[in-house]
Design a protein around this motif. Structure first.
Motif, mmCIF file in Angstrom:
data_model
loop_
_atom_site.group_PDB
_atom_site.id
_atom_site.type_symbol
_atom_site.label_atom_id
_atom_site.label_comp_id
_atom_site.label_asym_id
_atom_site.label_seq_id
_atom_site.Cartn_x
_atom_site.Cartn_y
_atom_site.Cartn_z
ATOM 1 N N UNK A 42 0.728 -1.384 -0.085
ATOM 2 C CA UNK A 42 0.039 -0.042 -0.027
ATOM 3 C C UNK A 42 0.767 1.297 0.145
ATOM 4 N N UNK A 43 1.945 1.228 0.576
ATOM 5 C CA UNK A 43 2.921 2.293 0.739
ATOM 6 C C UNK A 43 3.370 2.751 -0.559
ATOM 7 N N UNK A 44 3.367 1.979 -1.506
ATOM 8 C CA UNK A 44 4.136 2.299 -2.894
ATOM 9 C C UNK A 44 3.057 2.326 -3.878
ATOM 10 N N UNK A 45 1.832 2.018 -3.583
ATOM 11 C CA UNK A 45 0.723 1.896 -4.379
ATOM 12 C C UNK A 45 0.300 3.189 -5.137
ATOM 13 N N UNK A 46 0.316 3.320 -6.729
ATOM 14 C CA UNK A 46 -0.171 4.435 -7.176
ATOM 15 C C UNK A 46 -1.385 4.209 -8.091
ATOM 16 N N UNK A 47 -1.903 3.324 -8.141
ATOM 17 C CA UNK A 47 -3.153 3.089 -8.923
ATOM 18 C C UNK A 47 -4.371 3.446 -8.010
ATOM 19 N N UNK A 48 -5.359 3.634 -8.878
ATOM 20 C CA UNK A 48 -6.717 3.886 -8.262
ATOM 21 C C UNK A 48 -7.119 2.473 -7.425
ATOM 22 N N UNK A 49 -7.846 2.845 -6.293
ATOM 23 C CA UNK A 49 -8.308 1.748 -5.466
ATOM 24 C C UNK A 49 -10.024 1.554 -5.816
ATOM 25 N N UNK A 50 -10.102 0.210 -5.773
ATOM 26 C CA UNK A 50 -11.500 0.101 -5.991
ATOM 27 C C UNK A 50 -11.963 -0.986 -5.088
ATOM 28 N N UNK A 51 -12.759 -0.790 -4.265
ATOM 29 C CA UNK A 51 -13.074 -1.801 -3.183
ATOM 30 C C UNK A 51 -14.707 -2.276 -3.332
ATOM 31 N N UNK A 52 -14.859 -3.827 -2.869
ATOM 32 C CA UNK A 52 -15.865 -4.226 -3.295
ATOM 33 C C UNK A 52 -16.340 -5.180 -1.952
ATOM 34 N N UNK A 53 -17.663 -5.549 -1.898
ATOM 35 C CA UNK A 53 -17.940 -6.203 -0.748
ATOM 36 C C UNK A 53 -19.075 -7.359 -1.280
ATOM 37 N N UNK A 54 -19.699 -7.968 -0.425
ATOM 38 C CA UNK A 54 -20.349 -9.137 -0.712
ATOM 39 C C UNK A 54 -21.722 -8.858 -1.118
ATOM 40 N N UNK A 55 -22.320 -7.934 -1.253
ATOM 41 C CA UNK A 55 -23.900 -7.617 -1.537
ATOM 42 C C UNK A 55 -23.906 -6.408 -2.707
ATOM 43 N N UNK A 56 -25.130 -6.198 -2.932
ATOM 44 C CA UNK A 56 -25.561 -4.990 -3.905
ATOM 45 C C UNK A 56 -25.455 -3.917 -3.052
ATOM 46 N N UNK A 57 -25.807 -3.991 -1.836
ATOM 47 C CA UNK A 57 -25.757 -2.687 -0.957
ATOM 48 C C UNK A 57 -25.354 -2.876 0.461
ATOM 49 N N UNK A 58 -24.150 -3.542 0.320
ATOM 50 C CA UNK A 58 -23.585 -3.692 1.826
ATOM 51 C C UNK A 58 -22.768 -2.432 2.174
ATOM 52 N N UNK A 59 -22.601 -2.263 3.277
ATOM 53 C CA UNK A 59 -21.879 -1.115 3.780
ATOM 54 C C UNK A 59 -20.241 -1.231 4.223
ATOM 55 N N UNK A 60 -19.786 -2.490 3.985
ATOM 56 C CA UNK A 60 -18.581 -2.949 4.255
ATOM 57 C C UNK A 60 -17.517 -2.083 3.275
ATOM 58 N N UNK A 61 -17.853 -1.990 2.216
ATOM 59 C CA UNK A 61 -16.809 -1.516 1.241
ATOM 60 C C UNK A 61 -16.829 0.036 1.543
#
Length: 148
Positions: free
Chosen positions: A95-114
């Motif tokens: 993570x400290x050297x990452x320069x790409x955009x970050x995309x987070x996903x979770x386990x359902x269509x409307x979950x709040x975890x992401x």
């Protein structure tokens, strides 16, 4: 008995017709599906990931670890609300050297975890931009996205 069946069918047809008319004329009618709603701030679709970044993003899986180990997007890191501090530490070098955009996903269509993980990363890292995948894991699979 035949008369009762005809009445039931007539009632169902009338109910459907009234529902369709209401949907057509109501000023705040609900959307037919989640995809027809406008994107919220910080959301991105799998098609947008491909169009804007040619798929070259850092994927973060916010689902429970056992779900991540069953299947996940290739190259995704596991950082979920249940163990985010340890997982952030475990992935610190990446993570400290990452320069790409970050995309987070979770386990359902409307979950709040992401969304929770996105907020956590915004507060505790210098990663940017950070997006939440609209529709999460189910939408990724439905869209035919790669899994490992």
């Amino acid at each position: 008995m035949h008369s009762l069946a005809v009445q039931i069918v007539a009632f169902l047809v009338l109910s459907l017709a009234l529902g369709l008319v209401t949907k057509a004329v109501h000023p705040r009618a609900p959307a037919w599906s989640i995809q027809s709603e406008p994107l919220q701030q910080g959301e991105i679709t799998s098609a947008m990931v491909e169009e804007s970044y040619a798929g070259d993003v850092l994927w973060i899986d916010a689902r429970k670890s056992e779900d991540y180990f069953k299947q996940h997007i290739p190259g995704a890191l596991s950082i979920n609300p249940q163990d985010h501090e340890n997982q952030l530490f475990d992935n610190f070098e990446v993570l400290q050297v990452e320069t790409r955009p970050v995309v987070i996903y979770c386990g359902s269509y409307a979950c709040q975890a992401s969304k929770k993980i996105a907020d956590y990363l915004r507060e505790n890292t210098i990663l940017e931009p950070i997006y939440v995948l609209r529709g999460g894991w189910p939408q990724w699979v439905k869209d035919g996205g790669a899994v490992e």
